[in-house]
Write a protein that holds these residues in place. Structure first.
Motif, PDB file in Angstrom:
ATOM      1  N   GLY A   1       0.799  -1.220   0.000  1.00  0.00           N
ATOM      2  CA  GLY A   1       0.000   0.000   0.000  1.00  0.00           C
ATOM      3  C   GLY A   1       0.835   1.274   0.000  1.00  0.00           C
ATOM      4  O   GLY A   1       0.571   2.190  -0.784  1.00  0.00           O
ATOM      5  N   PRO A   2       1.862   1.377   0.874  1.00  0.00           N
ATOM      6  CA  PRO A   2       2.695   2.582   0.843  1.00  0.00           C
ATOM      7  C   PRO A   2       3.406   2.792  -0.499  1.00  0.00           C
ATOM      8  O   PRO A   2       3.602   3.927  -0.929  1.00  0.00           O
ATOM      9  CB  PRO A   2       3.704   2.349   1.970  1.00  0.00           C
ATOM     10  CG  PRO A   2       2.971   1.475   2.930  1.00  0.00           C
ATOM     11  CD  PRO A   2       2.134   0.570   2.052  1.00  0.00           C
ATOM     12  N   ALA A   3       3.759   1.707  -1.161  1.00  0.00           N
ATOM     13  CA  ALA A   3       4.384   1.846  -2.483  1.00  0.00           C
ATOM     14  C   ALA A   3       3.387   2.414  -3.490  1.00  0.00           C
ATOM     15  O   ALA A   3       3.761   3.201  -4.355  1.00  0.00           O
ATOM     16  CB  ALA A   3       4.902   0.493  -2.968  1.00  0.00           C
ATOM     17  N   LEU A   4       2.118   2.033  -3.345  1.00  0.00           N
ATOM     18  CA  LEU A   4       1.094   2.582  -4.231  1.00  0.00           C
ATOM     19  C   LEU A   4       0.931   4.084  -3.993  1.00  0.00           C
ATOM     20  O   LEU A   4       0.813   4.858  -4.935  1.00  0.00           O
ATOM     21  CB  LEU A   4      -0.238   1.872  -4.026  1.00  0.00           C
ATOM     22  CG  LEU A   4      -1.401   2.462  -4.833  1.00  0.00           C
ATOM     23  CD1 LEU A   4      -1.178   2.225  -6.315  1.00  0.00           C
ATOM     24  CD2 LEU A   4      -2.714   1.868  -4.392  1.00  0.00           C
ATOM     25  N   MET A   5       0.970   4.495  -2.728  1.00  0.00           N
ATOM     26  CA  MET A   5       0.855   5.919  -2.425  1.00  0.00           C
ATOM     27  C   MET A   5       2.044   6.688  -2.997  1.00  0.00           C
ATOM     28  O   MET A   5       1.880   7.782  -3.529  1.00  0.00           O
ATOM     29  CB  MET A   5       0.742   6.137  -0.920  1.00  0.00           C
ATOM     30  CG  MET A   5      -0.590   5.691  -0.368  1.00  0.00           C
ATOM     31  SD  MET A   5      -0.712   5.776   1.412  1.00  0.00           S
ATOM     32  CE  MET A   5      -0.203   7.427   1.745  1.00  0.00           C
ATOM     33  N   ALA A   6       3.238   6.118  -2.907  1.00  0.00           N
ATOM     34  CA  ALA A   6       4.410   6.765  -3.485  1.00  0.00           C
ATOM     35  C   ALA A   6       4.291   6.835  -5.008  1.00  0.00           C
ATOM     36  O   ALA A   6       4.656   7.835  -5.624  1.00  0.00           O
ATOM     37  CB  ALA A   6       5.681   6.012  -3.086  1.00  0.00           C
ATOM     38  N   PHE A   7       3.766   5.778  -5.599  1.00  0.00           N
ATOM     39  CA  PHE A   7       3.583   5.732  -7.052  1.00  0.00           C
ATOM     40  C   PHE A   7       2.578   6.781  -7.522  1.00  0.00           C
ATOM     41  O   PHE A   7       2.846   7.544  -8.444  1.00  0.00           O
ATOM     42  CB  PHE A   7       3.124   4.321  -7.437  1.00  0.00           C
ATOM     43  CG  PHE A   7       2.929   4.113  -8.909  1.00  0.00           C
ATOM     44  CD1 PHE A   7       4.000   4.116  -9.771  1.00  0.00           C
ATOM     45  CD2 PHE A   7       1.658   3.908  -9.423  1.00  0.00           C
ATOM     46  CE1 PHE A   7       3.819   3.921 -11.131  1.00  0.00           C
ATOM     47  CE2 PHE A   7       1.464   3.714 -10.771  1.00  0.00           C
ATOM     48  CZ  PHE A   7       2.553   3.721 -11.628  1.00  0.00           C
ATOM     49  N   THR A   8       1.416   6.845  -6.857  1.00  0.00           N
ATOM     50  CA  THR A   8       0.404   7.822  -7.260  1.00  0.00           C
ATOM     51  C   THR A   8       0.855   9.252  -6.938  1.00  0.00           C
ATOM     52  O   THR A   8       0.515  10.179  -7.665  1.00  0.00           O
ATOM     53  CB  THR A   8      -0.952   7.528  -6.595  1.00  0.00           C
ATOM     54  OG1 THR A   8      -0.788   7.483  -5.179  1.00  0.00           O
ATOM     55  CG2 THR A   8      -1.536   6.228  -7.091  1.00  0.00           C
ATOM     56  N   GLY A   9       1.630   9.417  -5.869  1.00  0.00           N
ATOM     57  CA  GLY A   9       2.164  10.737  -5.557  1.00  0.00           C
ATOM     58  C   GLY A   9       3.142  11.231  -6.617  1.00  0.00           C
ATOM     59  O   GLY A   9       3.125  12.391  -7.010  1.00  0.00           O
ATOM     60  N   THR A  10       3.975  10.315  -7.102  1.00  0.00           N
ATOM     61  CA  THR A  10       4.933  10.670  -8.167  1.00  0.00           C
ATOM     62  C   THR A  10       4.210  11.022  -9.453  1.00  0.00           C
ATOM     63  O   THR A  10       4.554  11.999 -10.123  1.00  0.00           O
ATOM     64  CB  THR A  10       5.904   9.502  -8.406  1.00  0.00           C
ATOM     65  OG1 THR A  10       6.546   9.181  -7.173  1.00  0.00           O
ATOM     66  CG2 THR A  10       6.942   9.859  -9.446  1.00  0.00           C
ATOM     67  N   ILE A  11       3.200  10.237  -9.800  1.00  0.00           N
ATOM     68  CA  ILE A  11       2.414  10.553 -10.994  1.00  0.00           C
ATOM     69  C   ILE A  11       1.725  11.905 -10.834  1.00  0.00           C
ATOM     70  O   ILE A  11       1.699  12.718 -11.758  1.00  0.00           O
ATOM     71  CB  ILE A  11       1.387   9.434 -11.276  1.00  0.00           C
ATOM     72  CG1 ILE A  11       2.108   8.177 -11.731  1.00  0.00           C
ATOM     73  CG2 ILE A  11       0.371   9.879 -12.324  1.00  0.00           C
ATOM     74  CD1 ILE A  11       1.219   6.983 -11.873  1.00  0.00           C
ATOM     75  N   GLY A  12       1.192  12.163  -9.634  1.00  0.00           N
ATOM     76  CA  GLY A  12       0.560  13.455  -9.371  1.00  0.00           C
ATOM     77  C   GLY A  12       1.536  14.604  -9.502  1.00  0.00           C
ATOM     78  O   GLY A  12       1.203  15.669 -10.042  1.00  0.00           O
ATOM     79  N   PHE A  13       2.773  14.421  -9.023  1.00  0.00           N
ATOM     80  CA  PHE A  13       3.788  15.472  -9.126  1.00  0.00           C
ATOM     81  C   PHE A  13       4.114  15.790 -10.577  1.00  0.00           C
ATOM     82  O   PHE A  13       4.137  16.951 -10.979  1.00  0.00           O
ATOM     83  CB  PHE A  13       5.051  15.052  -8.376  1.00  0.00           C
ATOM     84  CG  PHE A  13       6.154  16.060  -8.458  1.00  0.00           C
ATOM     85  CD1 PHE A  13       6.078  17.241  -7.735  1.00  0.00           C
ATOM     86  CD2 PHE A  13       7.255  15.842  -9.247  1.00  0.00           C
ATOM     87  CE1 PHE A  13       7.082  18.180  -7.809  1.00  0.00           C
ATOM     88  CE2 PHE A  13       8.268  16.766  -9.330  1.00  0.00           C
ATOM     89  CZ  PHE A  13       8.189  17.944  -8.614  1.00  0.00           C
ATOM     90  N   VAL A  14       4.334  14.752 -11.363  1.00  0.00           N
ATOM     91  CA  VAL A  14       4.664  14.958 -12.785  1.00  0.00           C
ATOM     92  C   VAL A  14       3.499  15.636 -13.511  1.00  0.00           C
ATOM     93  O   VAL A  14       3.694  16.586 -14.270  1.00  0.00           O
ATOM     94  CB  VAL A  14       5.039  13.620 -13.458  1.00  0.00           C
ATOM     95  CG1 VAL A  14       5.159  13.772 -14.962  1.00  0.00           C
ATOM     96  CG2 VAL A  14       6.326  13.079 -12.866  1.00  0.00           C
TER      97      VAL A  14
END
Length: 72
Positions: free
Chosen positions: A47-60
């Motif tokens: 789950g935390p990896a998913l949050m990091a993944f979606t956060g990175t996509i959101g940043f870009v």
């Protein structure tokens, strides 16, 4: 020079806000699907990896939106 700094700060602001939104969406996915989300998505170990993944996509996406909003 002042205009360049203001533009850069605006673009960075969009990126940071979209990072927050991306992490919130990732947390919602973990909350809705549960902690075993890695069984449904290959390459996402937890789950935390998913949050990091979606956060990175959101940043870009936020940076790209900020550039689009400032220059076009």
């Amino acid at each position: 020079m002042r205009q360049v700094v203001t533009t850069f700060k605006n673009i960075a602001g969009y990126g940071l806000w979209c990072t927050v939104v991306g992490c919130i969406l990732g947390a919602l996915l973990v909350g809705i699907i549960g902690g075993d989300i890695h069984e449904y998505m290959t390459g996402i170990p937890s789950g935390p990896a998913l949050m990091a993944f979606t956060g990175t996509i959101g940043f870009v996406c936020g940076i790209l939106y900020g550039i689009w909003k400032e220059y076009f």
